[in-house]
Scaffold this active site. Sequence first.
Site, PDB file in Angstrom:
ATOM      1  N   ASP A  72       6.147  44.264 -16.830  1.00 56.38           N
ATOM      2  CA  ASP A  72       6.853  45.545 -16.723  1.00 56.38           C
ATOM      3  C   ASP A  72       6.318  46.421 -15.599  1.00 56.38           C
ATOM      4  O   ASP A  72       7.082  46.977 -14.812  1.00 56.38           O
ATOM      5  CB  ASP A  72       6.777  46.312 -18.047  1.00 56.38           C
ATOM      6  CG  ASP A  72       7.839  45.827 -19.032  1.00 56.38           C
ATOM      7  OD1 ASP A  72       8.768  45.114 -18.592  1.00 56.38           O
ATOM      8  OD2 ASP A  72       7.728  46.157 -20.223  1.00 56.38           O
TER       9      ASP A  72
ATOM     10  N   ARG B 126      -4.844  56.408 -23.670  1.00 57.32           N
ATOM     11  CA  ARG B 126      -3.824  56.927 -22.747  1.00 57.32           C
ATOM     12  C   ARG B 126      -4.247  58.202 -22.020  1.00 57.32           C
ATOM     13  O   ARG B 126      -3.994  58.341 -20.822  1.00 57.32           O
ATOM     14  CB  ARG B 126      -2.490  57.156 -23.484  1.00 57.32           C
ATOM     15  CG  ARG B 126      -1.865  55.905 -24.101  1.00 57.32           C
ATOM     16  CD  ARG B 126      -1.860  54.742 -23.189  1.00 57.32           C
ATOM     17  NE  ARG B 126      -1.013  53.645 -23.651  1.00 57.32           N
ATOM     18  CZ  ARG B 126      -1.017  52.439 -23.120  1.00 57.32           C
ATOM     19  NH1 ARG B 126      -1.840  52.155 -22.131  1.00 57.32           N
ATOM     20  NH2 ARG B 126      -0.226  51.491 -23.582  1.00 57.32           N
TER      21      ARG B 126
ATOM     22  N   ASP C 179       3.504  56.342 -26.021  1.00 56.73           N
ATOM     23  CA  ASP C 179       2.635  56.314 -24.845  1.00 56.73           C
ATOM     24  C   ASP C 179       3.109  57.246 -23.734  1.00 56.73           C
ATOM     25  O   ASP C 179       2.304  57.890 -23.066  1.00 56.73           O
ATOM     26  CB  ASP C 179       2.486  54.870 -24.341  1.00 56.73           C
ATOM     27  CG  ASP C 179       1.667  54.017 -25.312  1.00 56.73           C
ATOM     28  OD1 ASP C 179       0.805  54.602 -25.997  1.00 56.73           O
ATOM     29  OD2 ASP C 179       1.899  52.809 -25.401  1.00 56.73           O
TER      30      ASP C 179
ATOM     31  N   SER D 106       4.479  42.632 -27.938  1.00 53.12           N
ATOM     32  CA  SER D 106       4.014  43.626 -26.976  1.00 53.12           C
ATOM     33  C   SER D 106       2.607  44.021 -27.406  1.00 53.12           C
ATOM     34  O   SER D 106       2.397  44.507 -28.510  1.00 53.12           O
ATOM     35  CB  SER D 106       4.956  44.835 -26.989  1.00 53.12           C
ATOM     36  OG  SER D 106       4.299  45.942 -26.418  1.00 53.12           O
TER      37      SER D 106
HETATM   38  N1  ARG Z   1       1.833  52.295 -32.179  1.00 50.77           N
HETATM   39  C1  ARG Z   1       0.591  52.414 -31.463  1.00 50.77           C
HETATM   40  C2  ARG Z   1       0.482  53.764 -30.832  1.00 50.77           C
HETATM   41  O1  ARG Z   1       1.454  54.422 -30.646  1.00 50.77           O
HETATM   42  C3  ARG Z   1       0.375  51.291 -30.505  1.00 50.77           C
HETATM   43  C4  ARG Z   1       1.239  51.261 -29.291  1.00 50.77           C
HETATM   44  C5  ARG Z   1       1.002  50.023 -28.548  1.00 50.77           C
HETATM   45  N2  ARG Z   1       1.615  50.035 -27.265  1.00 50.77           N
HETATM   46  C6  ARG Z   1       2.098  48.939 -26.688  1.00 50.77           C
HETATM   47  N3  ARG Z   1       2.571  49.057 -25.501  1.00 50.77           N
HETATM   48  N4  ARG Z   1       2.118  47.789 -27.294  1.00 50.77           N
HETATM   49  O2  ARG Z   1      -0.606  54.199 -30.533  1.00 50.77           O
END
Ligand code: ARG
Length: 396
Positions: free
Chosen positions: A12, A93, A122, A172
């Site tokens: 991506d 993040r 994110d 993912s």
């Molecule tokens: N649900 C989790 C969060 O919002 C994990 C997100 C994981 N991100 C990913 N791109 N797989 O913190």
Amino acid sequence: MKTVLAYSGGLDTSVCIKWLQEHYKTDVITLTLELGQGEKDLKEIEDKAKKMGAIKTYSLDVREEFVKDYINPAIKANALYENKYPLGTAIARPLIGKYLAEIAMKEGADSVAHGATGKGNDQVRFELTVRAMNPDLKILAPVREWGLTRDDSIKYAKEHSIPIPSGKSPYSVDENLWCRSIEAGVLENPMKEPAEDAFRWTTSPQEAPDKPTYVEIEFEKGIPVGLNGKRVPELELLYKLNEICGKNGVGRIDMIEDRLVGIKSREVYECPAAVALLEAHRELERLTLTREENLFKGILENKWSQMAYFGQWLEPLKEDIDAFMDKSQEVVSGMIRLKLYKGGMIVVGRESPNSLYSLALATYDKKDAFDHKMAEGFLKLWGLPIEMVGRRKMKK
Ligand code: ARG
């Protein structure tokens, strides 16, 4: 135009490089951070970015900073979103966002970019951090904008001779030292148990050793400083604990989670060290903090976890709460013994120079120093309000 892109080296964000060049006519500088993702070759990632026309590439090992300024506050706050998720992705993040903003300023870029989608958390975490650091930077989110499916991205990649990572995972995944987050694919069916191929850090509990493993974790002012009787640098401690707990099948989490954008999603995590440290740390607080502190702290822990999850890392209230957490940790030193066995984990021993536990007060044997007669007067007063309620009921 010049843009700093948070670049993982995956499909991506690789597509993002080309997309930014094509659609925004912007020069792309990539930024890749080492956060303990495991088997990540930063050099290779930089080469890949250069091949796709990035005018400059950055890769930085920020693990020490991640531990000190992001993981440690999470430990002090016993941080679990919705009482279950140790927030591994969520706390990483803002660190990425911080570097995006800093490098953009250093390079005189007018914008930053990330590869998060429009329905995840994110995007929120990246963008709130960048805006708190420099509100004048433009934020580009190509993945959110283009709305390509996975197949579209592969097609686009082929057309633009972007290398497609081989053996791509059906999930993912986002990983760092604190947590491995696994979502999408078959996991979108909440009834479907994750197959073993979803896990990398944990042995299946069935396959774990038939004998329990004990670990002793030493804390100083809320921070882990030693393992099994030896002082170890925290970074090393985290790797070791991930390994020991992972081998025993400890640290798997499977949950429905409320995203900030309002949807529920099925998330699977493996975070052996995080799960063990949080359990141990909380137990040490039970031993060293007062009842009042422990009960009240829980409220702030919830708030802290929510704010970290919702991208409010730099919101002043969160910093205020951190100050409370830091102060509360002054006495949180000591050792916790954990027993790990086939996916289970239990605290079986604890000690601290600051312990508030008194054997003389707690014991039921002859040495009991607790004055039982005091309880009578205490109960008369403690029960007075409810006694008045009882009397009112009797009158009716
Ligand atoms: N649900 C989790 C969060 O919002 C994990 C997100 C994981 N991100 C990913 N791109 N797989 O913190």
